[in-house]
Scaffold this motif. Structure first.
Motif, PDB file in Angstrom:
ATOM      1  N   ALA A 251     -11.081   6.765  48.436  1.00  0.00           N
ATOM      2  CA  ALA A 251     -11.880   7.948  48.792  1.00  0.00           C
ATOM      3  C   ALA A 251     -13.250   7.511  49.311  1.00  0.00           C
ATOM      4  O   ALA A 251     -13.704   7.971  50.361  1.00  0.00           O
ATOM      5  CB  ALA A 251     -12.030   8.864  47.585  1.00  0.00           C
TER       6      ALA A 251
ATOM      7  N   TRP B 219      -6.310  11.333  47.794  1.00  0.00           N
ATOM      8  CA  TRP B 219      -6.666   9.938  48.069  1.00  0.00           C
ATOM      9  C   TRP B 219      -5.942   9.060  47.075  1.00  0.00           C
ATOM     10  O   TRP B 219      -5.775   9.439  45.899  1.00  0.00           O
ATOM     11  CB  TRP B 219      -8.187   9.755  47.973  1.00  0.00           C
ATOM     12  CG  TRP B 219      -8.854  10.419  49.138  1.00  0.00           C
ATOM     13  CD1 TRP B 219      -9.141   9.854  50.345  1.00  0.00           C
ATOM     14  CD2 TRP B 219      -9.251  11.798  49.231  1.00  0.00           C
ATOM     15  NE1 TRP B 219      -9.699  10.796  51.196  1.00  0.00           N
ATOM     16  CE2 TRP B 219      -9.769  11.996  50.533  1.00  0.00           C
ATOM     17  CE3 TRP B 219      -9.212  12.885  48.362  1.00  0.00           C
ATOM     18  CZ2 TRP B 219     -10.252  13.226  50.974  1.00  0.00           C
ATOM     19  CZ3 TRP B 219      -9.691  14.114  48.793  1.00  0.00           C
ATOM     20  CH2 TRP B 219     -10.202  14.279  50.082  1.00  0.00           C
TER      21      TRP B 219
ATOM     22  N   LEU C 187     -17.318  -0.060  43.364  1.00  0.00           N
ATOM     23  CA  LEU C 187     -15.901   0.206  43.026  1.00  0.00           C
ATOM     24  C   LEU C 187     -15.051  -1.053  43.266  1.00  0.00           C
ATOM     25  O   LEU C 187     -14.128  -1.333  42.495  1.00  0.00           O
ATOM     26  CB  LEU C 187     -15.372   1.390  43.843  1.00  0.00           C
ATOM     27  CG  LEU C 187     -15.894   2.766  43.384  1.00  0.00           C
ATOM     28  CD1 LEU C 187     -15.555   3.844  44.404  1.00  0.00           C
ATOM     29  CD2 LEU C 187     -15.325   3.146  42.019  1.00  0.00           C
TER      30      LEU C 187
ATOM     31  N   LEU D 240     -13.453  13.495  36.798  1.00  0.00           N
ATOM     32  CA  LEU D 240     -14.615  12.629  37.063  1.00  0.00           C
ATOM     33  C   LEU D 240     -15.743  13.518  37.626  1.00  0.00           C
ATOM     34  O   LEU D 240     -16.020  13.520  38.838  1.00  0.00           O
ATOM     35  CB  LEU D 240     -14.235  11.523  38.062  1.00  0.00           C
ATOM     36  CG  LEU D 240     -13.400  10.368  37.479  1.00  0.00           C
ATOM     37  CD1 LEU D 240     -12.864   9.465  38.575  1.00  0.00           C
ATOM     38  CD2 LEU D 240     -14.228   9.549  36.480  1.00  0.00           C
TER      39      LEU D 240
ATOM     40  N   PHE E 119     -18.583  11.935  39.912  1.00  0.00           N
ATOM     41  CA  PHE E 119     -18.167  11.698  41.301  1.00  0.00           C
ATOM     42  C   PHE E 119     -18.153  13.037  42.055  1.00  0.00           C
ATOM     43  O   PHE E 119     -18.610  13.135  43.194  1.00  0.00           O
ATOM     44  CB  PHE E 119     -16.744  11.104  41.351  1.00  0.00           C
ATOM     45  CG  PHE E 119     -16.630   9.646  40.995  1.00  0.00           C
ATOM     46  CD1 PHE E 119     -17.167   9.127  39.824  1.00  0.00           C
ATOM     47  CD2 PHE E 119     -15.945   8.776  41.847  1.00  0.00           C
ATOM     48  CE1 PHE E 119     -17.034   7.773  39.501  1.00  0.00           C
ATOM     49  CE2 PHE E 119     -15.816   7.425  41.543  1.00  0.00           C
ATOM     50  CZ  PHE E 119     -16.355   6.926  40.362  1.00  0.00           C
TER      51      PHE E 119
ATOM     52  N   HIS F 245     -11.160  17.114  44.464  1.00  0.00           N
ATOM     53  CA  HIS F 245     -10.224  16.062  44.039  1.00  0.00           C
ATOM     54  C   HIS F 245     -10.731  15.365  42.774  1.00  0.00           C
ATOM     55  O   HIS F 245      -9.992  15.161  41.813  1.00  0.00           O
ATOM     56  CB  HIS F 245     -10.056  15.076  45.202  1.00  0.00           C
ATOM     57  CG  HIS F 245      -9.402  13.780  44.861  1.00  0.00           C
ATOM     58  ND1 HIS F 245      -8.028  13.634  44.781  1.00  0.00           N
ATOM     59  CD2 HIS F 245      -9.921  12.564  44.574  1.00  0.00           C
ATOM     60  CE1 HIS F 245      -7.737  12.377  44.466  1.00  0.00           C
ATOM     61  NE2 HIS F 245      -8.866  11.701  44.346  1.00  0.00           N
ATOM     62  N   PHE F 246     -12.031  15.027  42.765  1.00  0.00           N
ATOM     63  CA  PHE F 246     -12.563  14.301  41.606  1.00  0.00           C
ATOM     64  C   PHE F 246     -12.730  15.218  40.391  1.00  0.00           C
ATOM     65  O   PHE F 246     -12.578  14.760  39.254  1.00  0.00           O
ATOM     66  CB  PHE F 246     -13.866  13.586  41.960  1.00  0.00           C
ATOM     67  CG  PHE F 246     -13.621  12.300  42.711  1.00  0.00           C
ATOM     68  CD1 PHE F 246     -13.005  11.229  42.076  1.00  0.00           C
ATOM     69  CD2 PHE F 246     -13.971  12.160  44.035  1.00  0.00           C
ATOM     70  CE1 PHE F 246     -12.747  10.042  42.755  1.00  0.00           C
ATOM     71  CE2 PHE F 246     -13.718  10.980  44.729  1.00  0.00           C
ATOM     72  CZ  PHE F 246     -13.105   9.915  44.087  1.00  0.00           C
TER      73      PHE F 246
ATOM     74  N   SER G 258      -6.788   6.270  45.663  1.00  0.00           N
ATOM     75  CA  SER G 258      -7.604   5.705  44.575  1.00  0.00           C
ATOM     76  C   SER G 258      -9.050   6.141  44.782  1.00  0.00           C
ATOM     77  O   SER G 258      -9.417   6.650  45.852  1.00  0.00           O
ATOM     78  CB  SER G 258      -7.522   4.171  44.600  1.00  0.00           C
ATOM     79  OG  SER G 258      -8.134   3.681  45.781  1.00  0.00           O
ATOM     80  N   ASP G 259      -9.869   5.906  43.747  1.00  0.00           N
ATOM     81  CA  ASP G 259     -11.304   6.226  43.856  1.00  0.00           C
ATOM     82  C   ASP G 259     -11.909   5.402  44.999  1.00  0.00           C
ATOM     83  O   ASP G 259     -12.697   5.908  45.800  1.00  0.00           O
ATOM     84  CB  ASP G 259     -12.035   5.873  42.549  1.00  0.00           C
ATOM     85  CG  ASP G 259     -11.400   6.566  41.349  1.00  0.00           C
ATOM     86  OD1 ASP G 259     -10.728   7.597  41.544  1.00  0.00           O
ATOM     87  OD2 ASP G 259     -11.571   6.054  40.219  1.00  0.00           O
TER      88      ASP G 259
ATOM     89  N   LYS H  37      -9.545  15.186  38.808  1.00  0.00           N
ATOM     90  CA  LYS H  37      -9.268  13.909  38.124  1.00  0.00           C
ATOM     91  C   LYS H  37     -10.183  13.688  36.910  1.00  0.00           C
ATOM     92  O   LYS H  37     -10.302  12.558  36.410  1.00  0.00           O
ATOM     93  CB  LYS H  37      -9.482  12.728  39.082  1.00  0.00           C
ATOM     94  CG  LYS H  37      -8.635  12.764  40.324  1.00  0.00           C
ATOM     95  CD  LYS H  37      -7.277  12.137  40.077  1.00  0.00           C
ATOM     96  CE  LYS H  37      -6.408  12.283  41.305  1.00  0.00           C
ATOM     97  NZ  LYS H  37      -5.002  12.467  41.025  1.00  0.00           N
TER      98      LYS H  37
END
Ligand code: FEO
Length: 165
Positions: free
Chosen positions: A86, A80, A141, A36, A39, A30-31, A82-83, A34
């Motif tokens: 997650a 998810w 976060l 990232l 992460f 997922h990250f 948002s970060d 995105k």
């Protein structure tokens, strides 16, 4: 010799650890999606750690002359909101795993399995670390959401002060 009750409980925990690995690998993907990669890397390392946890339980059953019986691993989520969401799930999941480890320890006490109690103490300590790491990321976060990234940069600079300054 491993009792049937203890063996069943450890086999169940092998599945739980592999589910943790699967969950974190799904988050890692997922990250990466995105953009990232930091992460994603943290979660990929976590995926590897969880496989190591599963293998510790697996090897323990074999060392005690028991029988490993692998179970189906549920499908993890793949999205998810948002970060923060997650990493809140990482923290909640680790708290859940801590409760499972404590339950396993209670089973080892009830079964008078002293070797399993000793083995499980490693996991009890490990869960303290796992929860701490996840809590720190959630807290950072939350800070970013509430106050932006500048406060974290300032905190980092202030944290570099030596004792003699
Ligand atoms: Fe295997 Fe994250 O505890």
């Amino acid at each position: 010799m491993l009792s049937k009750t203890m063996q069943d409980a450890i086999n169940e925990q092998i599945k739980n650890e592999l589910y943790s690995a699967y969950l974190y690998l799904s988050m890692s993907a997922h990250f990466d999606e995105k953009n990232l990669p930091g992460f994603a890397k943290w979660l990929r390392v976590q995926f590897e750690e969880e496989q190591g946890h599963a293998l510790k339980f697996y090897d323990y059953i074999i060392e005690r002359g028991g029988r490993v019986a692998l179970q189906a691993i549920p499908q993890p989520p793949s999205e998810w909101a948002s970060d923060l969401a997650a990493f809140q799930q990482v923290l909640q999941h680790e708290q859940h795993v801590t409760a499972l480890i404590h339950k396993l320890y209670e089973t080892a006490l009830a079964e008078k399995d002293y070797a399993a109690q000793f083995m499980l103490q490693w996991f009890i300590n490990e869960q303290v670390e796992e929860e701490k790491n996840a809590s720190e990321i959630v807290a950072q976060l939350e800070l970013i959401e509430a106050r932006g990234t500048a406060v974290l940069m300032l905190d980092h600079r202030l944290g570099k002060r030596g004792g003699e300054d």
